[in-house]
Design a protein around this motif. Structure first.
Motif, PDB file in Angstrom:
ATOM      1  N   PRO A 263       0.827  -1.214   0.000  1.00 23.55           N
ATOM      2  CA  PRO A 263       0.000   0.000   0.000  1.00 23.55           C
ATOM      3  C   PRO A 263       0.861   1.263   0.000  1.00 23.55           C
ATOM      4  O   PRO A 263       1.956   1.270   0.535  1.00 23.55           O
ATOM      5  N   PHE A 264       0.385   2.317  -0.620  1.00 26.72           N
ATOM      6  CA  PHE A 264       1.037   3.627  -0.548  1.00 26.72           C
ATOM      7  C   PHE A 264      -0.047   4.671  -0.737  1.00 26.72           C
ATOM      8  O   PHE A 264      -1.192   4.350  -1.067  1.00 26.72           O
ATOM      9  N   SER A 265       0.332   5.930  -0.527  1.00 26.02           N
ATOM     10  CA  SER A 265      -0.606   7.034  -0.653  1.00 26.02           C
ATOM     11  C   SER A 265      -1.193   7.080  -2.074  1.00 26.02           C
ATOM     12  O   SER A 265      -0.468   7.279  -3.040  1.00 26.02           O
ATOM     13  N   GLY A 266      -2.504   6.847  -2.238  1.00 22.76           N
ATOM     14  CA  GLY A 266      -3.151   6.872  -3.556  1.00 22.76           C
ATOM     15  C   GLY A 266      -2.962   5.587  -4.332  1.00 22.76           C
ATOM     16  O   GLY A 266      -2.964   5.588  -5.556  1.00 22.76           O
ATOM     17  N   GLY A 267      -2.803   4.464  -3.631  1.00 24.15           N
ATOM     18  CA  GLY A 267      -2.268   3.228  -4.194  1.00 24.15           C
ATOM     19  C   GLY A 267      -3.097   2.363  -5.118  1.00 24.15           C
ATOM     20  O   GLY A 267      -4.296   2.509  -5.256  1.00 24.15           O
ATOM     21  N   LEU A 268      -2.386   1.445  -5.775  1.00 24.89           N
ATOM     22  CA  LEU A 268      -2.931   0.512  -6.765  1.00 24.89           C
ATOM     23  C   LEU A 268      -3.125  -0.847  -6.101  1.00 24.89           C
ATOM     24  O   LEU A 268      -2.276  -1.298  -5.344  1.00 24.89           O
ATOM     25  N   GLU A 269      -4.242  -1.481  -6.403  1.00 21.62           N
ATOM     26  CA  GLU A 269      -4.476  -2.838  -5.895  1.00 21.62           C
ATOM     27  C   GLU A 269      -3.751  -3.834  -6.796  1.00 21.62           C
ATOM     28  O   GLU A 269      -3.721  -3.648  -8.017  1.00 21.62           O
ATOM     29  N   PRO A 270      -3.168  -4.909  -6.240  1.00 18.15           N
ATOM     30  CA  PRO A 270      -2.518  -5.904  -7.097  1.00 18.15           C
ATOM     31  C   PRO A 270      -3.500  -6.510  -8.078  1.00 18.15           C
ATOM     32  O   PRO A 270      -4.646  -6.806  -7.723  1.00 18.15           O
ATOM     33  N   LYS A 271      -3.069  -6.687  -9.338  1.00 15.19           N
ATOM     34  CA  LYS A 271      -3.893  -7.378 -10.334  1.00 15.19           C
ATOM     35  C   LYS A 271      -3.929  -8.867 -10.002  1.00 15.19           C
ATOM     36  O   LYS A 271      -4.939  -9.543 -10.166  1.00 15.19           O
ATOM     37  N   VAL A 272      -2.790  -9.362  -9.574  1.00 12.81           N
ATOM     38  CA  VAL A 272      -2.663 -10.773  -9.227  1.00 12.81           C
ATOM     39  C   VAL A 272      -2.089 -10.854  -7.825  1.00 12.81           C
ATOM     40  O   VAL A 272      -0.993 -10.353  -7.577  1.00 12.81           O
ATOM     41  N   GLU A 273      -2.831 -11.461  -6.916  1.00 11.55           N
ATOM     42  CA  GLU A 273      -2.346 -11.546  -5.544  1.00 11.55           C
ATOM     43  C   GLU A 273      -1.498 -12.793  -5.354  1.00 11.55           C
ATOM     44  O   GLU A 273      -1.841 -13.862  -5.849  1.00 11.55           O
ATOM     45  N   MET A 274      -0.394 -12.626  -4.660  1.00 12.87           N
ATOM     46  CA  MET A 274       0.467 -13.771  -4.369  1.00 12.87           C
ATOM     47  C   MET A 274       0.373 -14.085  -2.886  1.00 12.87           C
ATOM     48  O   MET A 274       0.642 -13.230  -2.032  1.00 12.87           O
ATOM     49  N   LYS A 275       0.011 -15.318  -2.562  1.00 11.75           N
ATOM     50  CA  LYS A 275      -0.122 -15.720  -1.156  1.00 11.75           C
ATOM     51  C   LYS A 275       1.262 -16.000  -0.558  1.00 11.75           C
ATOM     52  O   LYS A 275       2.220 -16.246  -1.288  1.00 11.75           O
ATOM     53  N   ASP A 276       1.332 -16.009   0.785  1.00 10.40           N
ATOM     54  CA  ASP A 276       2.618 -16.269   1.450  1.00 10.40           C
ATOM     55  C   ASP A 276       3.207 -17.615   1.023  1.00 10.40           C
ATOM     56  O   ASP A 276       4.405 -17.739   0.789  1.00 10.40           O
ATOM     57  N   ARG A 277       2.370 -18.625   0.934  1.00 11.39           N
ATOM     58  CA  ARG A 277       2.869 -19.962   0.536  1.00 11.39           C
ATOM     59  C   ARG A 277       3.465 -19.918  -0.870  1.00 11.39           C
ATOM     60  O   ARG A 277       4.433 -20.602  -1.171  1.00 11.39           O
ATOM     61  N   GLU A 278       2.869 -19.099  -1.715  1.00  7.59           N
ATOM     62  CA  GLU A 278       3.380 -19.004  -3.089  1.00  7.59           C
ATOM     63  C   GLU A 278       4.734 -18.276  -3.125  1.00  7.59           C
ATOM     64  O   GLU A 278       5.621 -18.645  -3.894  1.00  7.59           O
ATOM     65  N   LEU A 279       4.879 -17.254  -2.264  1.00  7.42           N
ATOM     66  CA  LEU A 279       6.178 -16.577  -2.212  1.00  7.42           C
ATOM     67  C   LEU A 279       7.245 -17.539  -1.675  1.00  7.42           C
ATOM     68  O   LEU A 279       8.378 -17.578  -2.173  1.00  7.42           O
ATOM     69  N   ALA A 280       6.868 -18.342  -0.685  1.00  5.14           N
ATOM     70  CA  ALA A 280       7.810 -19.345  -0.161  1.00  5.14           C
ATOM     71  C   ALA A 280       8.196 -20.325  -1.282  1.00  5.14           C
ATOM     72  O   ALA A 280       9.373 -20.684  -1.433  1.00  5.14           O
ATOM     73  N   GLN A 281       7.220 -20.738  -2.074  1.00  6.18           N
ATOM     74  CA  GLN A 281       7.489 -21.655  -3.194  1.00  6.18           C
ATOM     75  C   GLN A 281       8.468 -21.019  -4.185  1.00  6.18           C
ATOM     76  O   GLN A 281       9.413 -21.665  -4.652  1.00  6.18           O
ATOM     77  N   LEU A 282       8.240 -19.736  -4.482  1.00 10.19           N
ATOM     78  CA  LEU A 282       9.101 -19.049  -5.451  1.00 10.19           C
ATOM     79  C   LEU A 282      10.544 -18.940  -4.937  1.00 10.19           C
ATOM     80  O   LEU A 282      11.503 -19.175  -5.680  1.00 10.19           O
ATOM     81  N   ILE A 283      10.692 -18.587  -3.663  1.00 13.40           N
ATOM     82  CA  ILE A 283      12.035 -18.460  -3.077  1.00 13.40           C
ATOM     83  C   ILE A 283      12.765 -19.805  -3.150  1.00 13.40           C
ATOM     84  O   ILE A 283      13.924 -19.893  -3.581  1.00 13.40           O
ATOM     85  N   CYS A 284      12.077 -20.872  -2.772  1.00 14.95           N
ATOM     86  CA  CYS A 284      12.696 -22.211  -2.827  1.00 14.95           C
ATOM     87  C   CYS A 284      13.023 -22.595  -4.275  1.00 14.95           C
ATOM     88  O   CYS A 284      14.071 -23.193  -4.547  1.00 14.95           O
ATOM     89  N   ALA A 285      12.132 -22.245  -5.195  1.00 14.36           N
ATOM     90  CA  ALA A 285      12.354 -22.592  -6.607  1.00 14.36           C
ATOM     91  C   ALA A 285      13.625 -21.923  -7.132  1.00 14.36           C
ATOM     92  O   ALA A 285      14.427 -22.550  -7.828  1.00 14.36           O
ATOM     93  N   TYR A 286      13.817 -20.638  -6.801  1.00 16.03           N
ATOM     94  CA  TYR A 286      15.037 -19.956  -7.247  1.00 16.03           C
ATOM     95  C   TYR A 286      16.279 -20.642  -6.685  1.00 16.03           C
ATOM     96  O   TYR A 286      17.278 -20.822  -7.374  1.00 16.03           O
ATOM     97  N   ARG A 287      16.246 -20.981  -5.405  1.00 12.73           N
ATOM     98  CA  ARG A 287      17.420 -21.594  -4.792  1.00 12.73           C
ATOM     99  C   ARG A 287      17.721 -22.955  -5.403  1.00 12.73           C
ATOM    100  O   ARG A 287      18.874 -23.274  -5.705  1.00 12.73           O
ATOM    101  N   ILE A 288      16.674 -23.762  -5.621  1.00 11.72           N
ATOM    102  CA  ILE A 288      16.890 -25.100  -6.180  1.00 11.72           C
ATOM    103  C   ILE A 288      17.401 -24.982  -7.620  1.00 11.72           C
ATOM    104  O   ILE A 288      18.238 -25.767  -8.059  1.00 11.72           O
ATOM    105  N   PHE A 289      16.922 -23.981  -8.321  1.00 13.47           N
ATOM    106  CA  PHE A 289      17.348 -23.757  -9.708  1.00 13.47           C
ATOM    107  C   PHE A 289      18.785 -23.237  -9.774  1.00 13.47           C
ATOM    108  O   PHE A 289      19.555 -23.587 -10.657  1.00 13.47           O
TER     109      PHE A 289
END
Ligand code: SF4
Length: 377
Positions: A263-289
């Motif tokens: 959020p910020f002053s006058g902010g934009l809503e995410p078009k695509v929301e990423m859940k915490d589990r999905e961010l965890a998946q992405l972080i692990c994916a980068y490391r494994i890759f």
């Protein structure tokens, strides 16, 4: 001179997206069990099919991170120098069309901010600005770096994209790392989010990491703003970019960040929301890759998420951040770029890290002691 553009133009966003979303459990198992992973494996690891494999992904990611980096976390803090900006970006509090008071720190103000940052214990600072070439230009950066260099062993920058010669000047001046996020690799959506200013030039931004590599930068950081577009497809293009850069500029080190729209002053809503589990998946994916790439997490994320994720692949973490120029000492009430989520002090973050059996490191020791020569760089 080669650039990433040709490779990028040879791929279609829609085809890449479809190939990620049609990966199967068998593809994920193959990606987990192989020792040499490809971009197709990365697609499998970030696919919806991999969501059921988060536990084994986390175990592999943790083991690979400890093997390569040990149990340490680099600590850094942003120093916002200016909120002047000539660009319109739909997701940013500093956007040109946001009618707020603007300021660029003077040398004396920079030293006031530096004193507070040093008192918090930091030796690695990230200089941040908007894009206002009439006031915040290469000469301003060089003067700032000369001013603060005696106080920090590691200076990173997240500023507007620059020309090759300008990067060469900054490297000669002592800049260690430059972060340059593409925001999104979806060309049409990029235009929608950047309708005015130099930033609206998609290709100039896309080729910025090439210019940094040609300038001989020690380390560069890549990423997209998660929430603008499909995060899986954007992350694939980031990994593609990383892969290309590592092969082309092998003397440079790389880091990836995962900023989620805040959020910020006058902010934009995410078009695509990423859940915490999905961010965890992405972080692990980068490391494994990629076992070598550094993975960085900012105070955009919540304390609970940061506490739980640091063991799974992250190698650098910010703390005590202010996202407004003068935020530490000079003018704490000036406009923030975005709201931070983890408001704990650096000392509290350091205690949390130690409690988990890790060591907070306040400087980039590899760079500090000139050990980068040890691996041939
Ligand atoms: S994201 Fe950067 S370029 Fe865009 S408005 Fe904000 S400060 Fe300016």
């Amino acid at each position: 001179m080669s650039s990433f553009t040709d490779l990028f133009n040879s791929l279609s966003w829609d085809e890449v997206k479809q190939s990620i979303y049609t990966k199967t459990s068998a593809d994920v198992k193959q990606a987990l069990n192989t020792s040499k992973r490809t971009l197709e494996d990365f697609k499998a690891l970030i696919s919806p099919a991999a969501a059921a494999y988060l536990e084994p992904m986390a175990q592999i990611s943790q083991a690979l991170t400890q093997k390569r980096f040990g149990k340490v976390l680099q600590m850094y803090v942003p120093l916002y120098l200016s909120n002047e900006c000539n660009n319109i970006c739909t997701y940013c509090g500093f956007s040109y069309d946001n009618k707020v008071k603007r300021r660029t720190l003077s040398p004396m103000e920079i030293m006031q901010e530096t004193a507070v940052i040093k008192a918090m214990g930091f030796d690695h600072v990230l200089l941040v600005t908007g894009e206002a070439n009439q006031t915040v230009h290469v000469d301003y950066f060089k003067k700032t770096i000369d001013l603060i260099r005696p106080h920090f062993s590691n200076i990173s920058m997240e500023v507007q994209p620059l020309d090759l010669e300008e990067y060469q000047e900054l490297v000669a001046c002592g800049v260690n790392t430059v972060l340059i996020y593409q925001e999104t690799y979806h060309q049409e959506d990029y235009k929608k989010h950047h309708p005015k200013g130099k930033k609206s030039n998609f290709n100039y931004r896309l080729e910025t990491p090439d210019r940094l590599g040609q300038a001989g930068i020690h380390k560069m950081g890549l990423g997209v703003l998660i929430g603008l577009e499909d995060w899986r497809t954007d992350s694939f293009f980031t990994a593609l970019h990383l892969n290309y850069l590592e092969r082309t500029y092998w003397q440079t080190k790389y880091s990836i960040s995962f900023p989620r729209l805040r959020p910020f002053s006058g902010g934009l809503e995410p078009k695509v929301e990423m859940k915490d589990r999905e961010l965890a998946q992405l972080i692990c994916a980068y490391r494994i890759f990629n076992e070598e790439v550094e993975l960085s997490l900012s105070t955009r994320e919540s304390p609970v998420f940061r506490d739980n994720i640091i063991k799974l692949g992250i190698t650098a973490i910010s703390a005590g951040s202010k996202t407004n120029p003068g935020g530490y000492a000079v003018e704490p009430e000036s406009l923030e770029q975005f709201e931070i989520s983890d408001e704990r002090s650096p000392a509290e973050i350091a205690r949390m890290i130690k409690k988990q059996g890790y060591e907070p490191v306040w400087k980039d020791w590899v760079y500090e002691f000139g050990l980068e020569g040890a691996d041939g760089r």
